[in-house]
Design a protein around this motif. Structure first.
Motif, PDB file in Angstrom:
ATOM      1  N   GLY A   1      32.336  45.605  28.082  1.00 55.60           N
ATOM      2  CA  GLY A   1      31.554  44.704  28.933  1.00 55.60           C
ATOM      3  C   GLY A   1      31.594  45.152  30.386  1.00 55.60           C
ATOM      4  O   GLY A   1      30.565  45.151  31.081  1.00 55.60           O
ATOM      5  N   GLN A   2      32.770  45.569  30.837  1.00 57.72           N
ATOM      6  CA  GLN A   2      32.905  46.069  32.209  1.00 57.72           C
ATOM      7  C   GLN A   2      32.075  47.334  32.407  1.00 57.72           C
ATOM      8  O   GLN A   2      31.417  47.507  33.432  1.00 57.72           O
ATOM      9  CB  GLN A   2      34.371  46.357  32.530  1.00 57.72           C
ATOM     10  CG  GLN A   2      35.228  45.122  32.645  1.00 57.72           C
ATOM     11  CD  GLN A   2      36.712  45.455  32.746  1.00 57.72           C
ATOM     12  OE1 GLN A   2      37.125  46.599  32.520  1.00 57.72           O
ATOM     13  NE2 GLN A   2      37.517  44.447  33.065  1.00 57.72           N
ATOM     14  N   ARG A   3      32.107  48.214  31.433  1.00 62.34           N
ATOM     15  CA  ARG A   3      31.332  49.456  31.550  1.00 62.34           C
ATOM     16  C   ARG A   3      29.832  49.169  31.572  1.00 62.34           C
ATOM     17  O   ARG A   3      29.082  49.812  32.305  1.00 62.34           O
ATOM     18  CB  ARG A   3      31.702  50.416  30.422  1.00 62.34           C
ATOM     19  CG  ARG A   3      33.029  51.106  30.646  1.00 62.34           C
ATOM     20  CD  ARG A   3      33.237  52.297  29.738  1.00 62.34           C
ATOM     21  NE  ARG A   3      33.255  51.959  28.333  1.00 62.34           N
ATOM     22  CZ  ARG A   3      34.332  51.592  27.652  1.00 62.34           C
ATOM     23  NH1 ARG A   3      35.485  51.495  28.253  1.00 62.34           N
ATOM     24  NH2 ARG A   3      34.251  51.329  26.364  1.00 62.34           N
ATOM     25  N   LYS A   4      29.392  48.199  30.786  1.00 63.77           N
ATOM     26  CA  LYS A   4      27.966  47.834  30.813  1.00 63.77           C
ATOM     27  C   LYS A   4      27.577  47.346  32.200  1.00 63.77           C
ATOM     28  O   LYS A   4      26.522  47.711  32.733  1.00 63.77           O
ATOM     29  CB  LYS A   4      27.667  46.755  29.770  1.00 63.77           C
ATOM     30  CG  LYS A   4      27.635  47.271  28.354  1.00 63.77           C
ATOM     31  CD  LYS A   4      27.350  46.154  27.368  1.00 63.77           C
ATOM     32  CE  LYS A   4      27.408  46.665  25.941  1.00 63.77           C
ATOM     33  NZ  LYS A   4      27.193  45.588  24.959  1.00 63.77           N
ATOM     34  N   ASP A   5      28.449  46.518  32.799  1.00 59.01           N
ATOM     35  CA  ASP A   5      28.182  46.039  34.157  1.00 59.01           C
ATOM     36  C   ASP A   5      28.128  47.205  35.147  1.00 59.01           C
ATOM     37  O   ASP A   5      27.263  47.241  36.031  1.00 59.01           O
ATOM     38  CB  ASP A   5      29.259  45.039  34.599  1.00 59.01           C
ATOM     39  CG  ASP A   5      29.184  43.723  33.836  1.00 59.01           C
ATOM     40  OD1 ASP A   5      28.129  43.458  33.208  1.00 59.01           O
ATOM     41  OD2 ASP A   5      30.180  42.967  33.872  1.00 59.01           O
ATOM     42  N   LEU A   6      29.053  48.143  34.980  1.00 55.91           N
ATOM     43  CA  LEU A   6      29.072  49.304  35.874  1.00 55.91           C
ATOM     44  C   LEU A   6      27.811  50.150  35.716  1.00 55.91           C
ATOM     45  O   LEU A   6      27.254  50.653  36.699  1.00 55.91           O
ATOM     46  CB  LEU A   6      30.323  50.153  35.614  1.00 55.91           C
ATOM     47  CG  LEU A   6      31.646  49.537  36.072  1.00 55.91           C
ATOM     48  CD1 LEU A   6      32.822  50.367  35.556  1.00 55.91           C
ATOM     49  CD2 LEU A   6      31.699  49.417  37.590  1.00 55.91           C
TER      50      LEU A   6
ATOM     51  N   LEU B   1      24.877  49.058  34.829  1.00 55.67           N
ATOM     52  CA  LEU B   1      23.797  48.314  35.492  1.00 55.67           C
ATOM     53  C   LEU B   1      23.878  48.467  37.011  1.00 55.67           C
ATOM     54  O   LEU B   1      22.852  48.659  37.683  1.00 55.67           O
ATOM     55  CB  LEU B   1      23.849  46.830  35.101  1.00 55.67           C
ATOM     56  CG  LEU B   1      23.478  46.507  33.657  1.00 55.67           C
ATOM     57  CD1 LEU B   1      23.709  45.019  33.369  1.00 55.67           C
ATOM     58  CD2 LEU B   1      22.026  46.881  33.369  1.00 55.67           C
ATOM     59  N   GLN B   2      25.097  48.404  37.536  1.00 51.86           N
ATOM     60  CA  GLN B   2      25.276  48.598  38.979  1.00 51.86           C
ATOM     61  C   GLN B   2      24.827  49.999  39.401  1.00 51.86           C
ATOM     62  O   GLN B   2      24.171  50.166  40.428  1.00 51.86           O
ATOM     63  CB  GLN B   2      26.740  48.404  39.378  1.00 51.86           C
ATOM     64  CG  GLN B   2      27.219  46.985  39.349  1.00 51.86           C
ATOM     65  CD  GLN B   2      28.705  46.898  39.700  1.00 51.86           C
ATOM     66  OE1 GLN B   2      29.271  47.790  40.320  1.00 51.86           O
ATOM     67  NE2 GLN B   2      29.336  45.810  39.267  1.00 51.86           N
TER      68      GLN B   2
ATOM     69  N   GLU C   1      21.107  50.161  39.498  1.00 55.60           N
ATOM     70  CA  GLU C   1      20.590  49.481  40.692  1.00 55.60           C
ATOM     71  C   GLU C   1      20.750  50.362  41.927  1.00 55.60           C
ATOM     72  O   GLU C   1      19.834  50.472  42.749  1.00 55.60           O
ATOM     73  CB  GLU C   1      21.323  48.146  40.909  1.00 55.60           C
ATOM     74  CG  GLU C   1      20.954  47.077  39.903  1.00 55.60           C
ATOM     75  CD  GLU C   1      21.846  45.836  40.034  1.00 55.60           C
ATOM     76  OE1 GLU C   1      22.690  45.770  40.960  1.00 55.60           O
ATOM     77  OE2 GLU C   1      21.698  44.933  39.196  1.00 55.60           O
TER      78      GLU C   1
ATOM     79  N   VAL D   1      30.871  53.558  41.918  1.00 55.26           N
ATOM     80  CA  VAL D   1      30.549  52.989  40.606  1.00 55.26           C
ATOM     81  C   VAL D   1      30.766  54.039  39.520  1.00 55.26           C
ATOM     82  O   VAL D   1      31.353  53.750  38.467  1.00 55.26           O
ATOM     83  CB  VAL D   1      29.096  52.447  40.570  1.00 55.26           C
ATOM     84  CG1 VAL D   1      28.687  52.066  39.155  1.00 55.26           C
ATOM     85  CG2 VAL D   1      28.955  51.255  41.501  1.00 55.26           C
TER      86      VAL D   1
END
Length: 137
Positions: free
Chosen positions: A12-17, A19-20, A23, A56
């Motif tokens: 989950g953390q890697r998915k957020d990273l 996405l960041q 962006e 990131v």
């Protein structure tokens, strides 16, 4: 089970990273101007966004390395435990074979003693029979 929970959390953390990072890449693409026409302020802003993107990427790399190490240590601990179980099994097998050998020896000794006792009983019966015959005559 703990490993699964940790893997799920780090995924989950890697998915957020990711996405960041996307962006930041899009923001960086939006800040791009024709070469030679950038102001100092625009270059500083691009530099700041680039640093953020690198941070990131570093966090993503660290997360992936950590997950890889956890999986590796999990596999190593399973292998170690399997080796321990195999060794314990071999020791138990050796103990069982030793006990079986002792039982076989004991069985043979008992059979030998029984044969001796039968011989003694046979001799005693012969003596008794002899004495009965003497008494009867």
């Amino acid at each position: 089970l703990k490993s699964d929970w940790e893997d799920e959390a780090t995924q989950g953390q890697r998915k957020d990273l990711v996405l960041q990072a996307e962006e930041k890449r899009q923001e960086l693409a939006g800040l791009s101007a024709a070469p030679g026409q950038e102001s100092l302020e625009a270059m500083q802003q691009r530099l700041q966004v680039s640093r953020g993107l690198l941070q990131v990427y570093d966090a993503l790399r660290e997360s992936m390395e950590s997950a890889h190490e956890r999986r590796g240590s999990g596999i190593d601990s399973v292998r170690t435990r399997a080796d321990q179980i195999r060794e314990e099994g071999m020791l138990l097998l050796a103990d069982l074979q030793h006990a079986e050998s002792e039982c076989t020896d004991s069985k043979e000794q008992l059979a030998s003693k029984m044969a001796e006792q039968k011989a003694v009983v046979g001799q005693a019966q012969a003596v008794l029979e002899e004495r009965r015959q003497k008494i009867d005559t």
